[in-house]
Write a protein that holds these residues in place. Structure first.
Motif, PDB file in Angstrom:
ATOM      1  N   ASN A   1       0.824  -1.215   0.000  1.00  0.00           N
ATOM      2  CA  ASN A   1       0.000   0.000   0.000  1.00  0.00           C
ATOM      3  C   ASN A   1       0.857   1.264   0.000  1.00  0.00           C
ATOM      4  N   LYS A   2       2.118   1.139   0.446  1.00  0.00           N
ATOM      5  CA  LYS A   2       3.055   2.264   0.429  1.00  0.00           C
ATOM      6  C   LYS A   2       3.913   2.243  -0.831  1.00  0.00           C
ATOM      7  N   ASN A   3       3.550   1.399  -1.791  1.00  0.00           N
ATOM      8  CA  ASN A   3       4.307   1.223  -3.037  1.00  0.00           C
ATOM      9  C   ASN A   3       5.724   0.714  -2.786  1.00  0.00           C
ATOM     10  N   ASP A   4       5.880  -0.028  -1.692  1.00  0.00           N
ATOM     11  CA  ASP A   4       7.143  -0.702  -1.421  1.00  0.00           C
ATOM     12  C   ASP A   4       7.000  -2.136  -1.915  1.00  0.00           C
ATOM     13  N   PHE A   5       7.582  -2.388  -3.087  1.00  0.00           N
ATOM     14  CA  PHE A   5       7.406  -3.686  -3.737  1.00  0.00           C
ATOM     15  C   PHE A   5       8.612  -4.610  -3.566  1.00  0.00           C
ATOM     16  N   TYR A   6       9.529  -4.272  -2.701  1.00  0.00           N
ATOM     17  CA  TYR A   6      10.658  -5.164  -2.388  1.00  0.00           C
ATOM     18  C   TYR A   6      10.426  -5.657  -0.966  1.00  0.00           C
ATOM     19  N   VAL A   7       9.784  -6.815  -0.845  1.00  0.00           N
ATOM     20  CA  VAL A   7       9.181  -7.219   0.424  1.00  0.00           C
ATOM     21  C   VAL A   7       9.820  -8.494   0.957  1.00  0.00           C
ATOM     22  N   PRO A   8       9.729  -8.716   2.272  1.00  0.00           N
ATOM     23  CA  PRO A   8      10.206  -9.985   2.840  1.00  0.00           C
ATOM     24  C   PRO A   8       9.195 -11.097   2.577  1.00  0.00           C
ATOM     25  N   ILE A   9       9.705 -12.248   2.238  1.00  0.00           N
ATOM     26  CA  ILE A   9       8.838 -13.419   2.039  1.00  0.00           C
ATOM     27  C   ILE A   9       9.432 -14.602   2.799  1.00  0.00           C
ATOM     28  N   THR A  10       8.561 -15.542   3.159  1.00  0.00           N
ATOM     29  CA  THR A  10       9.005 -16.769   3.820  1.00  0.00           C
ATOM     30  C   THR A  10       8.769 -17.940   2.867  1.00  0.00           C
ATOM     31  N   ILE A  11       9.855 -18.637   2.553  1.00  0.00           N
ATOM     32  CA  ILE A  11       9.793 -19.761   1.618  1.00  0.00           C
ATOM     33  C   ILE A  11       9.878 -21.065   2.409  1.00  0.00           C
ATOM     34  N   LYS A  12       8.950 -21.954   2.163  1.00  0.00           N
ATOM     35  CA  LYS A  12       8.964 -23.284   2.793  1.00  0.00           C
ATOM     36  C   LYS A  12       9.207 -24.322   1.705  1.00  0.00           C
ATOM     37  N   SER A  13      10.294 -25.043   1.864  1.00  0.00           N
ATOM     38  CA  SER A  13      10.665 -26.027   0.844  1.00  0.00           C
ATOM     39  C   SER A  13      10.863 -27.392   1.494  1.00  0.00           C
ATOM     40  N   ARG A  14      10.148 -28.414   1.000  1.00  0.00           N
ATOM     41  CA  ARG A  14      10.277 -29.792   1.478  1.00  0.00           C
ATOM     42  C   ARG A  14      11.026 -30.607   0.418  1.00  0.00           C
ATOM     43  N   GLY A  15      12.092 -31.245   0.869  1.00  0.00           N
ATOM     44  CA  GLY A  15      12.841 -32.122  -0.013  1.00  0.00           C
ATOM     45  C   GLY A  15      12.745 -33.558   0.460  1.00  0.00           C
ATOM     46  N   PHE A  16      12.571 -34.511  -0.457  1.00  0.00           N
ATOM     47  CA  PHE A  16      12.408 -35.928  -0.110  1.00  0.00           C
ATOM     48  C   PHE A  16      13.387 -36.769  -0.927  1.00  0.00           C
ATOM     49  N   ALA A  17      13.851 -37.847  -0.266  1.00  0.00           N
ATOM     50  CA  ALA A  17      14.686 -38.837  -0.953  1.00  0.00           C
ATOM     51  C   ALA A  17      14.506 -40.174  -0.248  1.00  0.00           C
ATOM     52  N   ASP A  18      13.835 -41.158  -0.896  1.00  0.00           N
ATOM     53  CA  ASP A  18      13.608 -42.495  -0.346  1.00  0.00           C
ATOM     54  C   ASP A  18      13.085 -42.434   1.089  1.00  0.00           C
ATOM     55  N   GLY A  19      12.045 -41.698   1.271  1.00  0.00           N
ATOM     56  CA  GLY A  19      11.400 -41.636   2.574  1.00  0.00           C
ATOM     57  C   GLY A  19      12.005 -40.634   3.532  1.00  0.00           C
ATOM     58  N   GLU A  20      13.181 -40.102   3.206  1.00  0.00           N
ATOM     59  CA  GLU A  20      13.775 -39.078   4.048  1.00  0.00           C
ATOM     60  C   GLU A  20      13.216 -37.706   3.649  1.00  0.00           C
ATOM     61  N   GLU A  21      13.013 -36.859   4.630  1.00  0.00           N
ATOM     62  CA  GLU A  21      12.455 -35.517   4.379  1.00  0.00           C
ATOM     63  C   GLU A  21      13.316 -34.459   5.069  1.00  0.00           C
ATOM     64  N   LYS A  22      13.519 -33.357   4.363  1.00  0.00           N
ATOM     65  CA  LYS A  22      14.200 -32.195   4.935  1.00  0.00           C
ATOM     66  C   LYS A  22      13.362 -30.957   4.627  1.00  0.00           C
ATOM     67  N   VAL A  23      13.033 -30.207   5.649  1.00  0.00           N
ATOM     68  CA  VAL A  23      12.256 -28.979   5.479  1.00  0.00           C
ATOM     69  C   VAL A  23      13.192 -27.784   5.721  1.00  0.00           C
ATOM     70  N   ILE A  24      13.236 -26.850   4.781  1.00  0.00           N
ATOM     71  CA  ILE A  24      14.020 -25.620   4.923  1.00  0.00           C
ATOM     72  C   ILE A  24      13.051 -24.434   4.923  1.00  0.00           C
ATOM     73  N   ILE A  25      13.173 -23.628   5.935  1.00  0.00           N
ATOM     74  CA  ILE A  25      12.423 -22.363   5.992  1.00  0.00           C
ATOM     75  C   ILE A  25      13.414 -21.252   5.698  1.00  0.00           C
ATOM     76  N   ALA A  26      13.227 -20.560   4.593  1.00  0.00           N
ATOM     77  CA  ALA A  26      14.150 -19.493   4.172  1.00  0.00           C
ATOM     78  C   ALA A  26      13.439 -18.148   4.200  1.00  0.00           C
ATOM     79  N   GLU A  27      14.080 -17.196   4.824  1.00  0.00           N
ATOM     80  CA  GLU A  27      13.592 -15.821   4.788  1.00  0.00           C
ATOM     81  C   GLU A  27      14.321 -15.097   3.653  1.00  0.00           C
ATOM     82  N   ALA A  28      13.573 -14.373   2.851  1.00  0.00           N
ATOM     83  CA  ALA A  28      14.172 -13.709   1.681  1.00  0.00           C
ATOM     84  C   ALA A  28      13.501 -12.369   1.416  1.00  0.00           C
ATOM     85  N   LYS A  29      14.146 -11.566   0.568  1.00  0.00           N
ATOM     86  CA  LYS A  29      13.529 -10.331   0.069  1.00  0.00           C
ATOM     87  C   LYS A  29      13.321 -10.498  -1.431  1.00  0.00           C
ATOM     88  N   PHE A  30      12.135 -10.160  -1.870  1.00  0.00           N
ATOM     89  CA  PHE A  30      11.747 -10.405  -3.261  1.00  0.00           C
ATOM     90  C   PHE A  30      10.958  -9.211  -3.791  1.00  0.00           C
TER      91      PHE A  30
END
Length: 805
Positions: free
Chosen positions: A142-171
């Protein structure tokens, strides 16, 4: 014997059993190790998959966002940011995590499945899941600030193993509601002309001599430097060489920070090595053909008075005769840097890597060199002017409704001590402001005669005619004849050169048509009166000025004021008249070949044979005092000249034409800014021309402080040699030419002093004002929903990861 046999058997069995236990233990350990290794490998692979998901998501989001970024431009409806905001929110929503993310992996926008390995990645941008976070993002948007923080949730799997990464970024992107070119002390931009146009010039930054730049610099073109400055026939120590020895340029930052120089590594640096024309160092065909055309023109004109011809174009070369010995500024402007080869290194310029620029600056320079990310976008000047024309053209109220006097068509109307406020239209006429003010919205056009659309007096060009048209002139006869056919009067005065200078005749006659009633009534002269007063020709304007000043109540502290929104047009086809003239005397046969086009444009842009009627001409001339306040926004179709004036106020001028500023103070009384955007050339205090009174006209030892930002689609040229200028704001153009020396100029000894001393002050300082954009934004907002549209630029920013867990 049996006992020993039994013991041996028992011992063998025990060893076998122990070996079996050990073997089984080792096998178990091996199996466990393998399992652990597989688990570790699967875990690492799952982590890699999760990282791959983040990379995939970022690349995909950036690609989608880039496709939504509009090109820079004007926002006529003031809704561009709202439209982009919706697109931006759509992208965040598209990539947001699904409601049942624990189960619905396949519903993730970013997912990849390859055999037994896969990832699922999303942005946590869902009001139900994280309302506080979404509200935070919405507040930024609303302030025309279009370079904002976002939270990315990424799940990776390999033969039943799971790894979750939570990344904070600016986009996102950076948004500006002003042209980013205002962020630099000095900048260049691509040409707005097609390459086949004879006036096309490649983007270039030319820095000659001991100039000083304070602030960041941006160019995507070639850079030319020299430890010489251009000042024709000045300085007794250097004879006729116009290139005066001094030091190399100095570039440093503001606020104790290094200056950032953004440049294109594919371009080159050129150092001026020679300045004399020779058989091995020849000037360009463009310059040679133009000079030959000017020489032919001078030969045709013969003894026609130079004061009538006003060939500033020839003067600009430094001589009244065609130069043939030294490299001139016109040669420099048309030098084809991109076509320079190693064999050209012995003529004029030697080529270096552009990264070597630090070696060609003074030791006091403090810079960081960076790669220019892209070309700067030219400001859409004609777009602004067309919009202003359309909006202000809706005005129906005629200016005559604000006055008691009758206004005739095509008349020059003198406004003497008038304060007019409102919205008015004045078609096919000219306005002279004498201690008057216009406030509000105005639509003023001149499409028939050659007089200036808005001016502050009889201009200097008219006075020169009066002073030079005859050795003796009877002032009474002149004024007493104003009521007769003015055209015939001037025909008689100009005599045999009338046909040659018809454009000049039209200019003077039309100005006088609008002034004779005012001057006649002011001086108490009737049509049949004769006031016999013989004065030398060079004193005519002084005599008229003295008589008018006695009658007019003009105080040097009075000001003319224009405040509001103005569309001003002067649509005189001077080029057609000039073509007819040059064809008539045999200088050109066709007007559409490149050499003829160059000659025509050069004569017009340098005030050649036919003086222009300008859209805006602020010049005290015969009347007025030169004090002028400009406030608001000006959409100007035509040229602008500001001479011998004191200008102050916050204003933006969009000029479809050239701008010439001489002997003028801009905003010296306060810290307000004048921003000028011109499609044509801008020349400020041009002291590279030669005349007998060059030192008297241009010399100033106290720095002239100029609070302005000057932008041109073509060329900006500033000289700090005889002139001493400190410009606070910035300059930007397709081609920027800056030239200056250090030290002072001794008028009595006719020489520069301390010009090679880096500790001496520069006579041309360009200092960036980081707040100049605020003037642009404030005036944009001030006239919101009227004739001033908004502006927008969006820049893609790299997505940066700030944390991972």
């Amino acid at each position: 014997m049996k006992s020993q046999t039994g013991n041996t058997l028992l011992f063998a069995i025990m060893v076998l059993m122990l070996g079996s236990v050990i073997a089984l233990t080792l096998i178990g350990m091996s199996i466990n190790g393998t399992a652990r290794n597989e688990h570790r490998e699967n875990y690492n692979q799952a982590k890699k998959n999760a990282e791959s998901g983040i990379e995939h998501l970022i690349a995909s989001m950036e690609k989608d966002l880039e496709s939504k970024i509009p090109s820079p431009g004007i926002d006529t409806n003031h809704n561009k940011t709202a439209s982009f905001r919706n697109d931006f929110m759509d992208i965040l929503s598209t990539y947001s995590c699904p409601p049942n993310e624990e189960k619905d992996y396949e519903k993730y926008y970013i997912h990849n499945k390859d055999g037994s390995t896969w990832y699922a990645t999303c942005v946590q941008y869902d009001e139900k899941e994280n309302k506080e976070y979404k509200n935070k993002i919405d507040q930024l948007l609303n302030k025309n600030d279009f370079y904002v923080p976002i939270t990315i949730k990424s799940r990776g799997f390999a033969d039943g193993e799971e790894k979750v990464i939570i990344a904070e970024a600016k986009f996102g992107v950076t948004y500006k509601n002003y042209p980013s070119i205002l962020d630099f002390a000095v900048a260049t931009h691509p040409s707005t002309l097609p390459k086949e146009d004879p006036n096309y010039k490649s983007e270039s930054l030319i820095l000659n001599g001991g100039i000083q730049i304070k602030g960041n610099v941006y160019t995507n073109g070639n850079i030319a430097v020299a430890n010489r400055a251009y000042a024709p026939k000045i300085d007794a120590d250097e004879g006729g060489n116009p290139w005066k020895s001094t030091i190399y340029p100095e570039i440093k930052g503001i606020n104790n920070e290094p200056a950032q120089i953004y440049m294109n590594p594919d371009k080159s640096l050129f150092n001026l090595k020679k300045w004399e024309i020779s058989s091995s160092c020849k000037r360009s065909e463009e310059a040679k053909n133009l000079i030959n055309g000017l020489k032919k023109l001078m030969d045709k004109l013969g003894d026609t008075p130079k004061s009538l011809i006003n060939l500033v174009s020839v003067i600009a070369f430094g001589y009244y005769t065609v130069p043939d010995k030294y490299f001139t500024y016109y040669d420099l402007q048309h030098y084809k840097f991109d076509e320079h080869t190693s064999q050209n290194d012995q003529c004029f310029y030697k080529k270096y890597s552009i990264k070597d620029i630090d070696s060609f600056l003074t030791e006091k320079s403090d810079i960081n060199i960076k790669t220019a990310p892209k070309e700067l976008t030219p400001v859409p000047i004609t777009g602004y002017i067309n919009h202003g024309k359309t909006e202000l053209g809706k005005i129906n109220n005629s200016l005559k409704n604000a006055l008691t006097e009758k206004i005739n068509a095509y008349e020059t109307k003198v406004l003497y001590k008038k304060n007019i406020q409102g919205s008015y239209k004045f078609n096919n006429g000219n306005i002279v402001l004498l201690n008057s003010s216009l406030k509000g919205q105005y639509y003023i056009t001149t499409e028939v005669n050659n007089a200036d659309s808005v001016n502050t007096s009889v201009t200097v060009s008219v006075l020169e005619i009066l002073d030079n048209v005859a050795p003796q002139l009877k002032l009474g006869t002149f004024l007493g004849s104003l009521g007769d056919d003015v055209q015939q009067l001037l025909k008689n005065l100009l005599g045999g050169v009338h046909n040659l200078l018809k454009g000049l005749v039209d200019l003077v006659s039309n100005i006088l048509k609008g002034l004779f009633d005012f001057l006649g009534n002011l001086l108490g002269i009737k049509k049949d009166d004769e006031i016999q007063m013989d004065v030398p020709g060079d004193m005519v304007s002084e005599e008229i000025s003295d008589k008018v000043s006695d009658k007019l109540d003009i105080d040097e502290n009075d000001w003319n004021t224009m405040d509001g929104e103005f569309y001003i047009k002067n649509n005189i086809e001077r080029k057609k008249l000039l073509i007819q003239l040059l064809k008539g005397i045999g200088v050109i046969s066709k007007s559409d070949n490149p050499d003829a086009t160059r000659l025509l444009d050069f004569l017009i842009n340098n005030e050649g044979l036919i003086p222009k009627g300008r859209a805006l001409n602020l010049d005290p001339g015969l009347l007025g005092n030169g004090n002028f306040t400009l406030k608001g926004v000006y959409f100007i179709d035509g040229d602008v000249k500001i001479n011998n004036s004191n200008i102050k106020g916050d204003a933006i001028l969009f000029v479809n034409g050239d701008v010439n500023i001489q002997h003028t103070k801009l905003n010296t009384a306060n810290n307000n800014k004048l921003i000028i955007f011109a499609t044509g050339d801008i020349i400020y205090q041009f002291s590279s021309q030669l005349s007998t009174d060059l030192k008297d006209k241009y010399l100033n030892e106290t720095p002239l402080v100029v609070n302005a930002f000057l932008y041109s689609d073509k060329k900006i040229e500033l000289h700090g040699t005889i002139s001493n200028i400190h410009l606070k704001g910035g300059v930007a153009a397709n081609q920027v030419i800056l030239s200056g020396v250090r030290g002072s100029f001794n008028k009595h000894r006719n020489k520069f002093e301390n010009k090679d001393n880096a500790n001496s002050p520069s006579r041309l300082i360009i200092e960036h004002d980081p707040a100049v954009w605020e003037t642009f934004v404030e005036l944009t907002k001030k006239y919101d929903n009227s004739s001033m549209p908004g502006y927008y630029e969006f820049f893609m920013e790299p997505t940066t990861i700030t944390s991972r867990k």
